[in-house]
Scaffold this motif. Structure first.
Motif, PDB file in Angstrom:
ATOM      1  N   ALA A 106       0.813  -1.218   0.000  1.00  0.00           N
ATOM      2  CA  ALA A 106       0.000   0.000   0.000  1.00  0.00           C
ATOM      3  C   ALA A 106       0.847   1.268   0.000  1.00  0.00           C
ATOM      4  CB  ALA A 106      -0.928  -0.015   1.217  1.00  0.00           C
ATOM      5  N   SER A 109       2.332   1.962  -3.407  1.00  0.00           N
ATOM      6  CA  SER A 109       1.287   2.182  -4.412  1.00  0.00           C
ATOM      7  C   SER A 109       0.475   3.449  -4.175  1.00  0.00           C
ATOM      8  CB  SER A 109       0.337   0.979  -4.445  1.00  0.00           C
ATOM      9  OG  SER A 109       1.069  -0.198  -4.712  1.00  0.00           O
ATOM     10  N   SER A 110       0.304   3.820  -2.901  1.00  0.00           N
ATOM     11  CA  SER A 110      -0.593   4.958  -2.642  1.00  0.00           C
ATOM     12  C   SER A 110      -0.217   5.787  -1.407  1.00  0.00           C
ATOM     13  CB  SER A 110      -2.031   4.437  -2.441  1.00  0.00           C
ATOM     14  OG  SER A 110      -2.063   3.672  -1.250  1.00  0.00           O
ATOM     15  N   TYR A 132       0.741  -3.432  -9.676  1.00  0.00           N
ATOM     16  CA  TYR A 132       0.621  -3.068  -8.258  1.00  0.00           C
ATOM     17  C   TYR A 132       0.295  -4.326  -7.457  1.00  0.00           C
ATOM     18  CZ  TYR A 132      -0.063   1.683 -10.076  1.00  0.00           C
ATOM     19  OH  TYR A 132       0.079   2.884 -10.729  1.00  0.00           O
ATOM     20  N   PRO A 134      -1.342  -5.289  -3.887  1.00  0.00           N
ATOM     21  CA  PRO A 134      -2.015  -4.700  -2.729  1.00  0.00           C
ATOM     22  C   PRO A 134      -1.579  -5.367  -1.424  1.00  0.00           C
ATOM     23  CG  PRO A 134      -3.494  -6.213  -3.857  1.00  0.00           C
ATOM     24  CD  PRO A 134      -2.198  -6.221  -4.622  1.00  0.00           C
ATOM     25  N   CYS A 136      -0.851  -4.725   3.176  1.00  0.00           N
ATOM     26  CA  CYS A 136      -0.042  -3.982   4.149  1.00  0.00           C
ATOM     27  C   CYS A 136       0.310  -4.895   5.318  1.00  0.00           C
ATOM     28  CB  CYS A 136      -0.809  -2.751   4.651  1.00  0.00           C
ATOM     29  SG  CYS A 136       0.054  -1.824   5.937  1.00  0.00           S
ATOM     30  N   GLN A 142       1.580 -13.090  -2.591  1.00  0.00           N
ATOM     31  CA  GLN A 142       1.058 -11.956  -3.376  1.00  0.00           C
ATOM     32  C   GLN A 142       2.165 -11.312  -4.208  1.00  0.00           C
ATOM     33  OE1 GLN A 142      -1.005 -10.481   0.369  1.00  0.00           O
ATOM     34  NE2 GLN A 142      -1.990  -9.272  -1.211  1.00  0.00           N
TER      35      GLN A 142
END
Ligand code: SF4
Length: 184
Positions: A106, A109-110, A132, A134, A136, A142
């Protein structure tokens, strides 16, 4: 080594015909050299991913590169402060074409939970991102999924893409100088 997933591949006894694009894509996808740009907790998950339990060498990716000039996949894992942004961009610029970017977690990515004055709210504000991941933090599975999505992109990419007007426009948008002799 993977196989070429394409109905246009012609197989026969002792030979296989395909396009140059597909053959180069297959070779590139199975020899990706990652450069880890890990700054915090997501970096620890990346370290776990590189451990023997997850076996990145099955993808031919066990050789990490800490030199941008010998890497073609930038893996950004962790919080990127605005102060660090220019450093990340410089590393990206030093990588030779073709190159890809995987944003892990996260924060990369953001900005993640750090919606503050000092944290970059996503690395795609300064460099283009291809995939990306996702979470945290995201689990190693993943991260591997993200890597496999990068492989799919690499396999499908036309060898002409880096010369295209769209790609040049994308680089212009990010104010990244595209050196012609860097496009291979
Ligand atoms: S996304 Fe979560 S685990 Fe990853 S660097 Fe940010 S705070 Fe840490």
């Amino acid at each position: 080594m993977g196989k070429i997933d394409d109905e246009k591949v012609i197989n026969g006894e002792g030979y296989q015909l395909t396009t140059l694009d597909k053959a180069i894509g297959l070779a590139r996808a199975n020899s990706v050299w990652p450069l880890p740009f890990a700054t915090s907790c997501c970096g620890i998950e990346f370290m776990a991913t590189m451990g023997s339990a997850y076996d990145m060498s099955r993808f031919g990716m066990e050789r990490l590169s800490f030199s941008p000039r010998q890497a073609d996949l930038l893996i950004v894992a962790g919080t990127i402060s605005k102060k660090l942004g220019p450093v990340l961009k410089q590393v990206y610029e030093q990588m030779a074409e073709p190159k890809w970017v995987l944003s892990v977690g996260a924060c990369a990515s953001s900005g993640g939970i750090f919606d503050t004055y000092s944290v970059l709210q996503g690395i795609d504000r300064i460099i283009p991102v291809d995939v990306y991941v996702p979470g945290c933090p995201p689990r190693p599975e993943q991260i591997i999924d993200g890597v496999m999505n990068i492989h799919k992109l690499v396999k499908k990419e036309s060898i002409r893409r880096r010369y295209s007007a769209e790609y040049k426009d994308l680089m212009k948008e990010y104010k990244i100088e595209l050196k012609e002799d860097n496009v291979k």
